[in-house]
Design a protein around this motif. Structure first.
Motif, short mmCIF file in Angstrom:
data_model
loop_
_atom_site.label_atom_id
_atom_site.label_comp_id
_atom_site.label_asym_id
_atom_site.label_seq_id
_atom_site.Cartn_x
_atom_site.Cartn_y
_atom_site.Cartn_z
N ASP A 4 0.87 -1.16 0.00
CA ASP A 4 0.00 0.00 0.00
C ASP A 4 0.91 1.22 0.00
N ASP A 5 1.10 1.86 -1.18
CA ASP A 5 2.07 2.94 -1.31
C ASP A 5 1.75 4.14 -0.45
N SER A 6 0.48 4.28 -0.02
CA SER A 6 0.12 5.45 0.77
C SER A 6 0.88 5.47 2.09
N GLN A 7 1.23 4.30 2.64
CA GLN A 7 1.98 4.27 3.89
C GLN A 7 3.36 4.87 3.70
N GLY A 8 4.03 4.54 2.59
CA GLY A 8 5.35 5.09 2.34
C GLY A 8 5.31 6.59 2.17
N GLN A 9 4.29 7.10 1.47
CA GLN A 9 4.16 8.53 1.28
C GLN A 9 3.91 9.24 2.60
N ALA A 10 3.14 8.61 3.49
CA ALA A 10 2.78 9.26 4.75
C ALA A 10 3.95 9.31 5.71
N HIS A 11 4.83 8.35 5.67
CA HIS A 11 5.87 8.25 6.69
C HIS A 11 7.28 8.53 6.18
N GLY A 12 7.50 8.62 4.88
CA GLY A 12 8.84 8.80 4.38
C GLY A 12 9.57 7.47 4.29
N SER A 13 10.74 7.47 3.64
CA SER A 13 11.42 6.21 3.35
C SER A 13 12.14 5.65 4.56
N ALA A 14 12.19 4.32 4.61
CA ALA A 14 12.94 3.64 5.67
C ALA A 14 14.43 3.88 5.50
N LYS A 15 14.88 4.03 4.25
CA LYS A 15 16.30 4.27 4.01
C LYS A 15 16.75 5.57 4.66
N HIS A 16 15.95 6.63 4.50
CA HIS A 16 16.29 7.92 5.11
C HIS A 16 16.25 7.82 6.63
N LEU A 17 15.25 7.11 7.16
CA LEU A 17 15.16 6.93 8.61
C LEU A 17 16.38 6.17 9.14
N TYR A 18 16.86 5.18 8.39
CA TYR A 18 18.03 4.43 8.82
C TYR A 18 19.28 5.31 8.86
N GLN A 19 19.39 6.22 7.89
CA GLN A 19 20.51 7.17 7.91
C GLN A 19 20.47 8.04 9.16
N ARG A 20 19.30 8.50 9.52
CA ARG A 20 19.14 9.28 10.75
C ARG A 20 19.46 8.42 11.98
N THR A 40 4.91 0.20 10.90
CA THR A 40 4.04 1.34 11.21
C THR A 40 2.76 0.95 11.92
N HIS A 41 2.23 -0.23 11.64
CA HIS A 41 1.01 -0.66 12.32
C HIS A 41 0.84 -2.17 12.16
N GLY A 42 -0.04 -2.72 13.00
CA GLY A 42 -0.29 -4.15 12.96
C GLY A 42 -1.73 -4.48 13.30
N GLY A 44 -3.83 -8.28 14.40
CA GLY A 44 -3.80 -9.74 14.51
C GLY A 44 -2.37 -10.26 14.48
N ARG A 45 -2.07 -11.09 13.52
CA ARG A 45 -0.73 -11.65 13.37
C ARG A 45 0.03 -10.99 12.22
N HIS A 46 -0.41 -9.83 11.77
CA HIS A 46 0.22 -9.16 10.64
C HIS A 46 0.69 -7.76 11.02
N VAL A 47 1.75 -7.30 10.32
CA VAL A 47 2.25 -5.94 10.47
C VAL A 47 2.53 -5.36 9.09
N TRP A 48 2.64 -4.03 9.03
CA TRP A 48 2.92 -3.32 7.79
C TRP A 48 4.11 -2.38 7.98
N ASP A 49 4.88 -2.18 6.90
CA ASP A 49 6.00 -1.25 6.99
C ASP A 49 5.69 0.06 6.27
N THR A 50 6.67 0.98 6.24
CA THR A 50 6.44 2.30 5.67
C THR A 50 6.19 2.27 4.17
N GLU A 51 6.66 1.21 3.52
CA GLU A 51 6.41 1.09 2.07
C GLU A 51 5.06 0.42 1.80
N GLY A 52 4.34 0.09 2.85
CA GLY A 52 3.03 -0.53 2.69
C GLY A 52 3.08 -2.04 2.54
N ASN A 53 4.26 -2.65 2.73
CA ASN A 53 4.37 -4.10 2.64
C ASN A 53 3.75 -4.76 3.87
#
Length: 441
Positions: A4-20, A40-42, A44-53
């Motif tokens: 879900d690409d909207s999550q990546g847009q809302a939170h910014g890239s994980a790569k940039h966060l890792y640099q910080r 970013t959120h979960g 049940g037994r599932h979670v999602w990352d900033t890129e919407g995966n």
């Protein structure tokens, strides 16, 4: 995995966060994956990352999300408590803390039990060591080889896993005992009865050469060590030797507690023929992500300290509300039984897969606490590169798992929330099979 690409847009890239992250946090703060992810959120037994995966979570924040992500009962309890009062310290009476302490004292199996709450498993073990050494007037501690008990100065000093012990300096004198790893070491070729007898003889010999230690601290199943365990009854046999000498037994249940092993509510119960431990420590799953740890001990031991003490954050109202709601859900929905049933199916499925793969040395575990040990094919040598590759491939396939082990981090650790369904177990096993096969191609 789904995106879900909207999550990546809302939170910014994980790569940039890792640099910080790298610019402001310690180099020794371990993170998973060549390209670390932000969850970013979960649900049940599932979670999602900033890129919407979307990922199926088979590690639960290191065995901490015990029941489910965003469990409504826990979320509601936290929200309602936050609307009343979040914190007051232990200088004031705290009803949720007393409520949870009463339930844990009863569940612990320790007679005349007292409970002290902390904010983590590390702090719980640190407190247990304080109690044991003060009670026994000794700074000598027996610990298991390949063990892990936390990251504080004292708990690092009793950790028998060099990958997680950055210093040999310690206020304690630690003596390491055989027995935590069944399939490696000098007694691995013995049958279970012979293994227990050899470990007990080693313990007796050790105790004949030193002043009486304060306590033995042991994980019923070693967590960071790669989900290794002795035969049932080893700690009961140790307990008999210890009791003759007045030495305390501390059961570190930070990872094994609350029914995760399926067969028992506490890991010590597989070794309980000579009674419960003198001290029990807990953390992780009880808060379902909230910071709760604690110590249970019989009153004589817990009350041995002769000075005042408090806890600013241990047992704070909001974490106790979460713990009460989480424990209630766990018991009312028989998640221990679910761990036994679904975990048993998952272990058998993984063993069937492993039988076809020469690089898998062993699939071991109990309930929903499962380890897959990897070795270089045709040898008994650990293969940490393969473990790292499987971790990455599983993530690419939509599954989060952990890793550990005392032999160069070559064990895959699988510990999903205890509400895992049969369908999710099958899905996770299929992803793991593909990951294991791809790591060898």
């Amino acid at each position: 995995m789904t995106t879900d690409d909207s999550q990546g847009q809302a939170h910014g890239s994980a790569k940039h966060l890792y640099q910080r992250h790298q610019s402001v946090l310690p180099d020794w703060l371990a993170v998973y994956y060549a390209d670390p992810i932000e969850l970013t959120h979960g649900e049940g037994r599932h979670v999602w990352d900033t890129e919407g995966n979307k990922y199926l979570d088979f590690f639960g924040g290191i065995l901490t999300t015990m029941t489910a992500h965003a469990l409504p009962e826990v979320t509601k309890a936290v929200s309602e408590q936050a609307g009343r009062i979040i914190h007051s310290s232990t200088l004031y009476l705290n009803r949720p803390m007393v409520d949870l302490a009463e339930r844990i004292a009863k569940l612990s199996g320790i007679p005349d039990a007292r409970v002290f709450f902390t904010t983590s498993g590390t702090e719980a073990n640190d407190t247990a060591l304080l109690l044991a050494t003060a009670y026994r007037r000794s700074n000598q501690i027996l610990a298991m080889r390949n063990s892990y008990h936390g990251r504080s100065f004292t708990s690092v000093g009793i950790t028998g896993n060099k990958g997680w012990s950055p210093t040999s300096l310690s206020p304690l004198q630690t003596l390491y005992v055989h027995g935590g790893v069944r399939t490696r070491g000098p007694y691995a070729d013995l049958d279970d009865a012979g293994f227990i007898a050899a470990c007990v003889a080693d313990l007796e010999d050790l105790l004949g050469h030193v002043r009486p230690p304060a306590a033995l601290i042991a994980e019923p199943i070693q967590g960071v060590g790669g989900f290794t365990a002795p035969p049932d009854g080893l700690y009961a046999a140790f307990r008999e030797v210890l009791q003759e000498r007045g030495i305390l037994w501390i059961a570190d249940e930070v990872q094994t507690g609350w029914g995760r092993t399926g067969d028992n509510f506490w890991g010590w119960q597989a070794h309980g023929q000579n009674g419960p431990p003198d001290i029990l420590t807990f953390a992780k799953g009880i808060g379902n992500g909230m910071s709760i740890g604690g110590v249970v001990a019989r009153a004589e031991v817990m009350n041995c300290l002769d000075s005042n003490s408090i806890s600013t954050f241990g047992g704070t109202q909001i974490t106790m509300a979460a713990g009460l709601a989480n424990l209630t859900y766990l018991l009312e929905h028989d998640l221990q039984g679910n761990a036994r049933r679904v975990g048993g199916l998952l272990i058998e499925r993984l063993r069937a897969i492993a039988a076809q793969l020469p690089g898998v040395r062993e699939v071991r575990g109990r309930g929903l606490m499962i380890g897959i040990e990897l070795v270089k094919p045709g040898t008994d040598r650990a293969d940490p590169d393969a473990a790292a590759a499987v971790l990455e491939a599983a993530r690419e396939g939509g599954l989060l798992i952990g890793k550990g082990g005392g032999h160069n981090t070559s064990v895959l650790r699988i510990a999903p929330p205890l509400s895992l369904t049969v369908a999710e177990a099958e899905e996770g096993a299929a992803i793991l099979e593909r990951a294991l096969r791809s790591s060898r191609s």
